[in-house]
Design a protein around this motif. Structure first.
Motif, PDB file in Angstrom:
ATOM      1  N   ALA A 295      93.306 -13.644   3.435  1.00 25.48           N
ATOM      2  CA  ALA A 295      92.680 -12.528   4.139  1.00 25.48           C
ATOM      3  C   ALA A 295      92.105 -11.510   3.152  1.00 25.48           C
ATOM      4  CB  ALA A 295      93.691 -11.864   5.066  1.00 25.48           C
ATOM      5  N   GLU A 296      92.842 -11.227   2.073  1.00 21.38           N
ATOM      6  CA  GLU A 296      92.339 -10.290   1.072  1.00 21.38           C
ATOM      7  C   GLU A 296      91.028 -10.793   0.463  1.00 21.38           C
ATOM      8  OE1 GLU A 296      95.509  -9.903  -1.685  1.00 21.38           O
ATOM      9  OE2 GLU A 296      96.501  -8.270  -0.600  1.00 21.38           O
ATOM     10  N   GLN A 301      85.123 -10.407  -0.001  1.00 21.35           N
ATOM     11  CA  GLN A 301      83.818 -11.059  -0.025  1.00 21.35           C
ATOM     12  C   GLN A 301      82.826 -10.396   0.923  1.00 21.35           C
ATOM     13  OE1 GLN A 301      84.673 -15.144   0.899  1.00 21.35           O
ATOM     14  NE2 GLN A 301      85.244 -15.691  -1.203  1.00 21.35           N
ATOM     15  N   LEU A 302      83.327  -9.849   2.019  1.00 22.69           N
ATOM     16  CA  LEU A 302      82.454  -9.251   3.030  1.00 22.69           C
ATOM     17  C   LEU A 302      82.425  -7.734   2.947  1.00 22.69           C
ATOM     18  CD1 LEU A 302      83.519 -11.569   5.974  1.00 22.69           C
ATOM     19  CD2 LEU A 302      81.314 -11.596   4.796  1.00 22.69           C
ATOM     20  N   ALA A 306      80.089  -5.179   5.194  1.00 22.07           N
ATOM     21  CA  ALA A 306      80.697  -4.160   6.051  1.00 22.07           C
ATOM     22  C   ALA A 306      80.154  -2.782   5.712  1.00 22.07           C
ATOM     23  CB  ALA A 306      82.214  -4.193   5.898  1.00 22.07           C
ATOM     24  N   ALA A 307      79.937  -2.522   4.427  1.00 24.35           N
ATOM     25  CA  ALA A 307      79.389  -1.225   4.022  1.00 24.35           C
ATOM     26  C   ALA A 307      77.987  -1.041   4.570  1.00 24.35           C
ATOM     27  CB  ALA A 307      79.395  -1.122   2.499  1.00 24.35           C
ATOM     28  N   ALA A 334      87.217 -15.677   7.083  1.00 25.57           N
ATOM     29  CA  ALA A 334      85.934 -15.050   6.781  1.00 25.57           C
ATOM     30  C   ALA A 334      85.020 -15.055   8.007  1.00 25.57           C
ATOM     31  CB  ALA A 334      85.269 -15.764   5.611  1.00 25.57           C
ATOM     32  N   ASN A 335      85.044 -16.147   8.782  1.00 27.56           N
ATOM     33  CA  ASN A 335      84.237 -16.196  10.001  1.00 27.56           C
ATOM     34  C   ASN A 335      84.679 -15.143  11.004  1.00 27.56           C
ATOM     35  OD1 ASN A 335      82.770 -18.278   8.953  1.00 27.56           O
ATOM     36  ND2 ASN A 335      83.224 -19.736  10.577  1.00 27.56           N
ATOM     37  N   LEU A 336      85.999 -14.958  11.132  1.00 28.09           N
ATOM     38  CA  LEU A 336      86.498 -13.940  12.060  1.00 28.09           C
ATOM     39  C   LEU A 336      86.050 -12.542  11.630  1.00 28.09           C
ATOM     40  CD1 LEU A 336      90.141 -15.200  12.767  1.00 28.09           C
ATOM     41  CD2 LEU A 336      88.176 -15.309  14.285  1.00 28.09           C
TER      42      LEU A 336
END
Length: 436
Positions: A295-296, A301-302, A306-307, A334-336
Motif C-alpha cells: 500500500a505504501e 507512486q500515485l 493525487a497532487a 494501485a488500481n483502487l
C-alpha cells in the motif's frame, strides 16, 4: 477491528494535494459499520446452536476415512452382537431339549406331596443349569465381543485406507497440477473397470481438455501482446517524429497531440486487458508479502497524480502479511487508489487507505469522497468496461478495467472484494485476503 479513531493507530495524514486545506467543506471520514467495514466476513454472525446442530458440526469435522472406519466397525460389531444373541438363545433351547425328563417314579413309595417336590426340584435344577451356562456364555462372549470390536476398528481402518487409496492418488495429482504441468500430469489409475477407475479416467480427460484450453489462452495472450503493441508503438514513433518537425504547422501539431493521447489510451487499454487475462490465471509466483509495504508503494507512486487532482490521501497502514504475487497485489492496490483519485471531488477531495488484520483476515480498505453512487450500481462496477454514468465511448477516466482487474487479482489469491456506497458520497472498497 481497525478503528479510524484508535488512539494507538491514529490516522497518519499526508497532504498530497496542492489546493488550500480550507477550500470547501469536507465530509467526515467513514466511521464504524457498515459504511466503512462493509459486510462482515463469513462466519462472524452469531448463530443459535441446538443439540442437533452441534451433533452435525461434530459429524462434519470427522474425516471420510474415519467415517468409513466407524461404519465398517459398527457393522462388524453389530453382526458379532447379533451372532452372540443367537448363540445365547440357542444354548438355552439346546439345554432344554437335551435335559432328560424326570427319571424316577415314586408313586406308592412316598406321599404325592414329596413326589411333586422332588420333581419340582429336578426341573428347577434344569432351569438353574441353563441360566448358569447362559450367564457364563454371556460373560465370555462380551469379552470376546470387546476384542472383536477393537479388531473391527483396525480392520475397518485398513479397509477404508485401501478403498480411499485411488482417491488419494487423484488428490496428489490434483495438488501437483499447475498451468505448466497439465501437459504431462495424469492419474492413469490401474485396476478393474469400476466406479473409481471411471472417475479417474474422466478426470484425466478433463485435464487434457483444460491443457488444450490453457495452451490456447497462453498463445492468444502472447500473440495479442505482440500484434497489438507493435502497431501502437509504430504509431507513437511516427507521431512523435511528426511533432518534432520544426516545419509542422500548428494544426498538424494539435492533431498529432490528439492522436498521441488516443494512442496512449489504446496502449493503456491493451495493458489492462493483458493484465486482466494474466490475473485470471493460476498464480505462478507465490512469495511472502506485507500489504502495508504494498500500500505504501502504491500511494507513493500515485502521489503526483493525487497532487494534480487536489486529493488529500490519509493512510493508516498496519502490518498484514499474506502469500501471493507481489506485482499483482501492488497493481490491485494501485488500481483502487487510482480509481479513488479519478472518481473524486473536483476540488479538495479526500482518499482513505488502510491495511491491517480484522478477525483473522487480512483487510485492505480504500474509501474516497466523490459523487453519490446508487447501491444497485455498485456490483456492476466490477464488470469489464463498465463505468458509472458513462458509456463505452466516454474515455476520459479510463477504459473501465480497474475494478475488474482488482476482482481478478483478489480471486486468484483466494480472497474476496466488496464495495458499498460511502455516506456523503464516494465508494468504500474492502479487500479480504488469507493471512500468511
Amino acid at each position: 477491528m481497525i478503528s479510524p479513531h484508535s488512539e494507538r493507530g491514529a490516522w497518519k495524514s499526508e497532504q498530497l494535494g496542492s489546493g488550500p486545506p480550507g477550500k470547501g467543506a469536507q465530509p467526515s471520514p467513514p466511521t464504524g459499520p457498515p459504511s466503512w467495514d462493509g459486510p462482515p466476513p463469513a462466519g462472524t454472525m452469531p448463530v443459535e446452536h441446538t443439540p442437533l446442530s452441534r451433533l452435525r458440526a461434530i459429524v462434519d469435522r470427522v474425516s471420510i476415512r474415519w467415517r468409513l472406519t466407524i461404519t465398517y466397525a459398527t457393522l462388524f460389531f453389530t453382526a458379532g452382537a447379533l451372532l452372540m444373541l443367537v448363540i445365547y438363545l440357542m444354548v438355552g433351547w439346546a439345554l432344554g431339549a437335551v435335559w432328560p425328563d424326570y427319571p424316577l417314579n415314586l408313586d406308592g413309595l412316598v406321599s404325592p406331596e414329596v413326589a411333586r417336590e422332588a420333581q419340582r426340584q429336578w426341573y428347577w435344577q434344569q432351569h438353574a443349569a441353563t441360566v448358569a451356562v447362559q450367564r457364563e456364555l454371556l460373560a465370555r462372549s462380551l469379552l470376546a465381543l470387546l476384542g472383536v470390536g477393537i479388531l473391527a476398528v483396525i480392520i475397518g481402518y485398513i479397509v477404508a485406507d485401501r478403498a480411499l487409496k485411488p482417491i488419494q492418488q487423484m488428490t496428489a495429482t490434483a495438488r501437483k497440477l499447475s498451468g505448466s504441468t497439465l501437459a504431462h500430469e495424469r492419474i492413469d489409475l490401474k485396476g478393474p473397470d469400476d466406479e473409481l477407475k471411471e472417475l479417474a479416467d474422466t478426470f484425466d480427460e478433463m485435464l487434457t481438455r483444460l491443457n488444450v484450453a490453457f495452451d490456447t489462452q497462453r498463445r492468444f495472450v502472447a500473440n495479442a501482446s505482440h500484434e497489438l503493441r507493435t502497431p501502437l508503438t509504430i504509431n507513437r514513433t511516427v507521431l512523435e517524429i511528426a511533432l518534432g518537425d520544426p516545419e509542422a504547422s500548428g494544426d498538424l501539431k494539435a492533431l498529432g497531440r490528439t492522436l498521441l493521447e488516443v494512442n496512449a489510451r489504446n496502449e493503456r487499454l491493451i495493458e489492462g486487458l493483458l493484465l486482466l487475462a494474466r490475473s485470471e490465471r493460476e498464480l505462478s509466483v507465490r512469495k511472502p508479502v506485507d500489504m502495508k509495504d504494498v500500500a505504501e508503494t502504491a500511494v507513493d507512486q500515485l502521489a503526483t497524480r493525487a497532487a494534480e487532482a487536489e486529493v488529500t490521501v490519509i493512510t493508516e497502514l498496519r502490518s498484514a502479511g499474506t502469500v501471493g504475487d507481489p506485482v499483482l497485489l501492488e497493481r490491485c492496490v494501485a488500481n483502487l487508489v487510482e480509481n479513488a483519485i479519478k472518481h473524486n471531488l473536483p476540488e479538495s477531495g479526500r482518499l482513505w487507505v488502510r491495511t491491517g488484520m480484522v478477525e483473522g483476515a487480512l483487510v485492505v480498505q480504500v474509501a474516497n469522497t466523490g459523487p453519490h453512487i446508487p447501491a444497485y450500481e455498485v456490483n456492476s462496477l466490477f464488470e469489464p468496461f463498465r463505468r458509472l454514468n458513462a458509456d463505452r465511448v466516454d474515455s476520459d477516466k479510463g477504459a473501465g478495467l480497474g475494478l475488474s482487474i482488482v476482482r481478478a487479482v483478489v480471486r486468484a489469491h483466494g480472497g474476496n472484494v466488496t464495495a458499498i456506497p460511502r455516506d456523503g458520497g464516494g465508494l468504500v472498497v474492502t479487500v479480504r485476503l488469507q493471512a500468511r
